[in-house]
Design a protein around this motif. Sequence first.
Motif, PDB file in Angstrom:
ATOM      1  N   ARG A  35      25.233 -16.888  -0.641  1.00  0.00           N
ATOM      2  CA  ARG A  35      25.396 -18.445  -0.912  1.00  0.00           C
ATOM      3  C   ARG A  35      24.531 -19.266  -0.103  1.00  0.00           C
ATOM      4  NH1 ARG A  35      29.655 -15.924  -3.004  1.00  0.00           N
ATOM      5  NH2 ARG A  35      30.870 -17.113  -4.621  1.00  0.00           N
ATOM      6  N   SER A  36      24.282 -18.906   1.227  1.00  0.00           N
ATOM      7  CA  SER A  36      23.639 -19.673   2.222  1.00  0.00           C
ATOM      8  C   SER A  36      21.943 -19.618   1.537  1.00  0.00           C
ATOM      9  CB  SER A  36      23.484 -18.860   3.470  1.00  0.00           C
ATOM     10  OG  SER A  36      22.803 -17.630   3.458  1.00  0.00           O
ATOM     11  N   GLU A  37      21.637 -18.511   0.921  1.00  0.00           N
ATOM     12  CA  GLU A  37      20.078 -18.703   0.475  1.00  0.00           C
ATOM     13  C   GLU A  37      19.865 -19.522  -0.886  1.00  0.00           C
ATOM     14  OE1 GLU A  37      17.856 -15.092  -0.023  1.00  0.00           O
ATOM     15  OE2 GLU A  37      18.803 -14.263   1.865  1.00  0.00           O
ATOM     16  N   LEU A  38      21.188 -20.280  -1.306  1.00  0.00           N
ATOM     17  CA  LEU A  38      21.058 -21.202  -2.030  1.00  0.00           C
ATOM     18  C   LEU A  38      20.179 -22.440  -1.580  1.00  0.00           C
ATOM     19  CD1 LEU A  38      24.526 -20.701  -4.005  1.00  0.00           C
ATOM     20  CD2 LEU A  38      22.155 -20.389  -5.137  1.00  0.00           C
ATOM     21  N   HIS A  39      20.441 -22.675  -0.444  1.00  0.00           N
ATOM     22  CA  HIS A  39      20.113 -23.697   0.464  1.00  0.00           C
ATOM     23  C   HIS A  39      18.960 -23.627   1.357  1.00  0.00           C
ATOM     24  CE1 HIS A  39      23.759 -25.153  -1.112  1.00  0.00           C
ATOM     25  NE2 HIS A  39      24.533 -24.114  -0.924  1.00  0.00           N
ATOM     26  N   LEU A  40      18.680 -22.227   1.916  1.00  0.00           N
ATOM     27  CA  LEU A  40      17.729 -21.989   2.994  1.00  0.00           C
ATOM     28  C   LEU A  40      16.704 -21.054   2.415  1.00  0.00           C
ATOM     29  CD1 LEU A  40      20.131 -21.744   6.062  1.00  0.00           C
ATOM     30  CD2 LEU A  40      18.873 -23.661   5.558  1.00  0.00           C
ATOM     31  N   THR A  41      15.505 -21.204   3.081  1.00  0.00           N
ATOM     32  CA  THR A  41      14.567 -20.113   2.923  1.00  0.00           C
ATOM     33  C   THR A  41      15.073 -18.748   3.126  1.00  0.00           C
ATOM     34  OG1 THR A  41      13.084 -21.758   3.230  1.00  0.00           O
ATOM     35  CG2 THR A  41      12.202 -19.473   3.277  1.00  0.00           C
ATOM     36  N   SER A  42      14.580 -17.682   2.520  1.00  0.00           N
ATOM     37  CA  SER A  42      15.281 -16.434   2.788  1.00  0.00           C
ATOM     38  C   SER A  42      14.874 -16.112   4.287  1.00  0.00           C
ATOM     39  CB  SER A  42      14.970 -15.274   1.779  1.00  0.00           C
ATOM     40  OG  SER A  42      13.442 -15.153   1.828  1.00  0.00           O
ATOM     41  N   GLY A  43      13.530 -16.211   4.562  1.00  0.00           N
ATOM     42  CA  GLY A  43      13.078 -15.592   5.869  1.00  0.00           C
ATOM     43  C   GLY A  43      14.097 -16.407   6.895  1.00  0.00           C
ATOM     44  N   ILE A  44      14.394 -17.867   6.955  1.00  0.00           N
ATOM     45  CA  ILE A  44      14.905 -18.452   7.960  1.00  0.00           C
ATOM     46  C   ILE A  44      16.330 -17.715   7.982  1.00  0.00           C
ATOM     47  CG2 ILE A  44      15.918 -20.756   8.478  1.00  0.00           C
ATOM     48  CD1 ILE A  44      13.011 -20.655   8.751  1.00  0.00           C
ATOM     49  N   VAL A  45      17.217 -17.349   6.957  1.00  0.00           N
ATOM     50  CA  VAL A  45      18.498 -16.803   7.130  1.00  0.00           C
ATOM     51  C   VAL A  45      18.243 -15.546   7.759  1.00  0.00           C
ATOM     52  CG1 VAL A  45      20.250 -15.984   5.788  1.00  0.00           C
ATOM     53  CG2 VAL A  45      19.081 -17.785   4.865  1.00  0.00           C
ATOM     54  N   ALA A  46      17.235 -14.744   7.625  1.00  0.00           N
ATOM     55  CA  ALA A  46      16.804 -13.509   8.271  1.00  0.00           C
ATOM     56  C   ALA A  46      16.765 -13.834   9.692  1.00  0.00           C
ATOM     57  CB  ALA A  46      15.605 -12.882   7.836  1.00  0.00           C
ATOM     58  N   VAL A  47      15.864 -14.728  10.127  1.00  0.00           N
ATOM     59  CA  VAL A  47      15.673 -14.997  11.607  1.00  0.00           C
ATOM     60  C   VAL A  47      17.151 -15.391  12.079  1.00  0.00           C
ATOM     61  CG1 VAL A  47      14.703 -16.708  13.276  1.00  0.00           C
ATOM     62  CG2 VAL A  47      13.390 -15.716  11.331  1.00  0.00           C
ATOM     63  N   MET A  48      17.915 -16.224  11.327  1.00  0.00           N
ATOM     64  CA  MET A  48      19.164 -16.693  11.943  1.00  0.00           C
ATOM     65  C   MET A  48      20.104 -15.521  12.169  1.00  0.00           C
ATOM     66  SD  MET A  48      20.538 -20.004   9.970  1.00  0.00           S
ATOM     67  CE  MET A  48      21.848 -20.207  10.887  1.00  0.00           C
ATOM     68  N   PHE A  49      19.895 -14.583  11.498  1.00  0.00           N
ATOM     69  CA  PHE A  49      20.748 -13.128  11.753  1.00  0.00           C
ATOM     70  C   PHE A  49      20.318 -12.493  12.723  1.00  0.00           C
ATOM     71  CE2 PHE A  49      23.542 -13.720   8.179  1.00  0.00           C
ATOM     72  CZ  PHE A  49      24.434 -12.760   8.265  1.00  0.00           C
TER      73      PHE A  49
END
Length: 317
Positions: free
Chosen positions: A93-107
């Motif tokens: 659901r987070s990737e509905l709102h954020l670029t996938s690479g940014i979610v990866a960096v957050m992780f």
Amino acid sequence: MSPAPPSILSAKVLVPFVLTGVIWGSTWFVITGQIDGVAPSWSIAWRFLLATPAMFIVARMMRRPLSLGAKGQLLAVAIGIAQFCGNFNFVYRSELHLTSGIVAVMFTMLMVPNALFGWWLLGQKITRGFIFGSLIAIAGISLLLIHETRTAPPLDVAGAGNVGLGIALAVGGILCASIANVVQANETGRALPMVSLLAWSMLYGTILDFALAWFTAGPPTFPTNWDYWGGIAWLALAGSVVTFPLHYNLVRQIGAGRAAYNGVVTVIVAMLLSTLLEDYRWNALTIGGAALALFGMIVALKARHPVPPRPVAAGGE
């Protein structure tokens, strides 16, 4: 004297090291095709419906016992709830709102709640170097998120592009993954074969995923496009079943601390794919943020406690 660990540049270490990083780096982008017009919960359910029996097969091929005992089964239920239901439903659901690479960096910041929960529940120490590196990485991620906020498109009817909500969902996923990491690092979890524990945890998580999908999105949906099901197969088999045995073999060969550095490969691949396929635009702010995030991650990993919790999910989704 115990033999020295093999060099990271030897083929038997370097190949699985790079392979796991590349596969896990790709999973963040592949998820975007799983939420394009399909309820995220059903995509997760189909993914683990395929991954779960495959993980049981891997456990048998590795000759690991499947019996966990009563305490082990309760632990598997807890991990299934936190990791294979909560974490993945938040992330998709987070990737509905954020670029996938940014979610990866957050992780990459998963190591922070891991360390905090490990200190609180398991008595593991946190070094000053780890705190310093984590603060650097958080500063870098903050710059990336500022850019993400500035460039986000106007909210549509479904609310896509809500950067604040995407950040909150990603943080929820990080916390769920961290809880799963730490609870399986207790005495019961360390006595169990990791692959067998993963298989049972996936089974319980899959049951919950189907229940959640039916409750939140109604009856199951079956997309007809081949690339959707190809993505399911890649995430289930390559992203979970292939990489976990490779990763834990690396941990045995070179240690958990050194093996964790494939997270750097993961982030580089994830951001590269976002640049090529999601039209992610780089500028001074994002370059500086990415550099700080990677540098801080390296500093924190070098300073981490020598016996961190065994991760049930490392590197990718």
